[in-house]
Design an enzyme around this catalytic site. Structure first.
Site, PDB file in Angstrom:
ATOM      1  N   SER A 135       0.890  -1.162   0.050  1.00  0.00           N
ATOM      2  CA  SER A 135       0.031   0.476  -0.149  1.00  0.00           C
ATOM      3  C   SER A 135       0.570   1.808   0.119  1.00  0.00           C
ATOM      4  O   SER A 135       1.946   0.859   0.405  1.00  0.00           O
ATOM      5  CB  SER A 135      -1.078   0.483   0.899  1.00  0.00           C
ATOM      6  OG  SER A 135       0.130   0.639   2.314  1.00  0.00           O
ATOM      7  N   LYS A 136      -0.031   2.362  -0.725  1.00  0.00           N
ATOM      8  CA  LYS A 136       1.048   3.346  -0.875  1.00  0.00           C
ATOM      9  C   LYS A 136       1.778   4.324   0.283  1.00  0.00           C
ATOM     10  O   LYS A 136       2.877   4.738   0.760  1.00  0.00           O
ATOM     11  CB  LYS A 136       0.464   4.691  -1.825  1.00  0.00           C
ATOM     12  CG  LYS A 136       1.180   6.196  -1.070  1.00  0.00           C
ATOM     13  CD  LYS A 136       0.974   6.751  -3.327  1.00  0.00           C
ATOM     14  CE  LYS A 136       1.746   7.589  -3.436  1.00  0.00           C
ATOM     15  NZ  LYS A 136       1.156   7.940  -4.300  1.00  0.00           N
TER      16      LYS A 136
END
Length: 497
Positions: free
Chosen positions: A252-253
């Site tokens: 995930s960013k």
RNA sequence: GGCGCAUUGGUGUAGUUGGUUAACACGCUGCCCUCUCAAGGCAGAGAUCACGGGUUCGAGUCCCGUAUGCGCUACCA
């Protein structure tokens, strides 16, 4: 029946590399079997959807070379059909209105809430069909709806039976109805929900194969139920293993940063074909074991059957700048840079140099032969397109930096070098013609006279002319930079101060 | 909590209908080449095929269990 596949991202942020891979596999499959590859933006969640995100998704696909065949579809545009379908199901008695007031959930601990509710439900012995409105007489339901009472529409899942489908990747899947809740189709505010929307849209778009992430595998049973209720034939499903971070957590960013975003690879100097090639190898392997594959080869040997079932780890090193992304991706990019046809590489280098104010129009004109030769030489040891403007800077500008460590090692360590290099400059001034051969002979002769190792002068020259300790053969550099610049840089004395 | 899926060297993957030294790529180490760094060539380290049972003359390959990870379980997508 001809194959129609789609990539259906929700525009709630950047294009995730996992999503990009799903797009790639859909595209490869369509191209392989001569089908259509479609793009649908799933923007039903209006709160989180942004136009900017849609743009970045389209840009990302374009960068990867994944062209789609028909007009872009926005899921929100189909909302009337979604609602129509839900209402039709109510009319047919396959769905019902749920007048239970909507509960509010905290966005933070939804997962926990779900688990908690499930636990309570299990201990209290409630089953999935305990909704009091499930069997409300139609007349009363109609009356309450007409009176303006808010309601959600839920699918009426039968008590006995099971759904089944054959996943091309994961094989036969079965699930008993008892494990599927009466899913909400339409929110009380009239918004269609994901499972309804995908199914309707896929029917509308005539999708024959749904190729998507494994996170949808269990949801597929609900969708199969919907296809049945709607009297439509379910498409073939192929679920893809996920791409995980090195610690096996979801990429995930928020947690892993830029590495997960496709545009990062564009911005950090990846050749699209190289990244596409790398992505294709995550979860899929070609039959022959050959890994560097051109677009044609990729399409030729792609098959859904070659997809594995285990999640793949994207092996980047968080605290190591030189290995900021997967080693193999970096290697593959370098491989593409040094072996791809020069004419395909040149425009990318041009863009890179331009962005750094290193581009000169002459490179397209009278200096094009020089430019080609230079790029062809320096690309041999570059990893990304960025290297052309950073490590390659000295070839395009007189304004470049000297690496401190190199200056110390190759110049300052031998005090006589300053004079020696100046002497070498004098020597080179007389060389005619000025090329790799002649400069080599001149340098060796000069080293002989001065009684020093040629290597001393060579490494010193490299430091003076490029500011770096590594690079192509020194004599190639002399030839490329030409007499004037070579001599001038040798004499400059710049790094000595 | 329930359900589902997965598990081959550090990473990505191959391993045909179970058959003998588990293969390839990246990464890593060393050597050669050499003006440096790459590339290239050669050599090498690294896997008791998650663990435990079972079936079998024989299992990475089949069966059961355990563990771990991931996913889903929402009027999110």
């Amino acid at each position: 029946m001809s194959v129609r596949v789609r990539f259906a991202p929700s525009p709630t942020g950047y294009l995730h590399i996992g999503a990009a891979r799903s797009a790639l596999f859909n595209w490869l499959y369509a191209r392989k079997v001569g089908g259509k590859f479609l793009l649908r933006i799933e923007d039903t969640d209006l709160q989180r959807s942004t136009e900017e995100s849609t743009r970045s998704i389209i840009e990302g696909l374009e960068w990867l070379g994944l062209d789609y065949d028909e007009d872009l579809v926005f899921q929100s545009a189909n909302a009337p059909q979604h609602r129509g379908a839900a209402n039709r199901l109510v009319e047919e008695g396959k769905a019902y209105r749920d007048f239970t007031p909507k509960e509010q959930y905290d966005d933070e601990d939804v997962k926990q809430g779900i688990a908690e509710r499930a636990r309570v439900q299990a201990t209290e012995g409630l089953d999935q069909r305990s909704n009091p409105y499930r069997d409300l007489p139609k007349e009363e339901s109609d009356r309450r709806a007409a009176a303006g009472e808010p309601f959600a529409i839920r699918l009426k899942v039968a008590n006995e039976g099971q759904t089944r489908f054959d996943d091309i990747v994961y094989g036969a899947q079965e699930r008993s109805y008892a494990e599927i809740e009466d899913l909400v189709l339409l929110r009380s505010d009239g918004h269609p929900l994901y499972n309804l929307s995908v199914v309707i849209d896929d029917i509308l778009m005539g999708i024959t194969h749904v190729i998507r992430g494994q996170d949808h595998l269990t949801n597929t049973h609900k969708q199969v139920l919907l296809y049945e209720a709607l009297g439509a034939k379910a498409p073939q499903f192929a679920h893809l293993p996920l791409i995980l971070a090195p610690d096996k957590s979801k990429l995930s960013k928020r947690k892993h940063g830029e590495v997960v975003s496709l545009t990062t690879y564009r911005d950090r100097g990846f050749v699209p074909a190289a990244f596409r090639n790398f992505l294709a190898l995550l979860g899929w392997s070609p039959p022959e074991g050959k890994e560097i594959l051109s677009e044609e080869e990729l399409i030729e040997c792609f098959s859904l059957e070659g997809i594995g079932r285990a999640n793949a780890i994207f092996n980047f090193h968080e605290n190591d700048a030189s290995r900021w992304t997967d080693d193999k991706a970096l290697w593959m990019n370098a491989e593409y840079i040094r072996t791809m046809p020069l004419d395909e590489l040149l425009p990318m280098v041009k863009t890179e140099l331009r962005a750094n104010k290193l581009w000169r129009e002459e490179y397209d004109d009278e200096d094009s032969a020089w430019f080609r030769k230079t790029i062809d030489l320096i690309r041999q040891r570059f990893f990304t397109l960025k290297d052309f403007s950073s490590q390659g800077r000295a070839y395009f500008s007189d304004d470049f930096d000297f690496e401190e460590a190199v200056v110390n090692k190759n110049l300052r360590k031998e005090p006589r070098l300053r004079e020696l290099l100046s002497g070498l400059a004098n020597k080179l001034e007389e060389v005619e013609p000025f090329n790799a051969e002649t400069t080599k002979a001149a340098l060796r002769a000069f080293a002989d006279e001065a009684g020093v190792q040629p290597g001393l002068l060579i490494n010193g020259s490299r430091a003076m002319l490029t500011g770096q300790g590594v690079g192509p053969s020194m004599f190639e550099i002399f030839e490329l930079l030409g007499r004037d610049r070579s001599v001038q840089r040798l004499r400059s004395g710049l790094p000595w101060f």
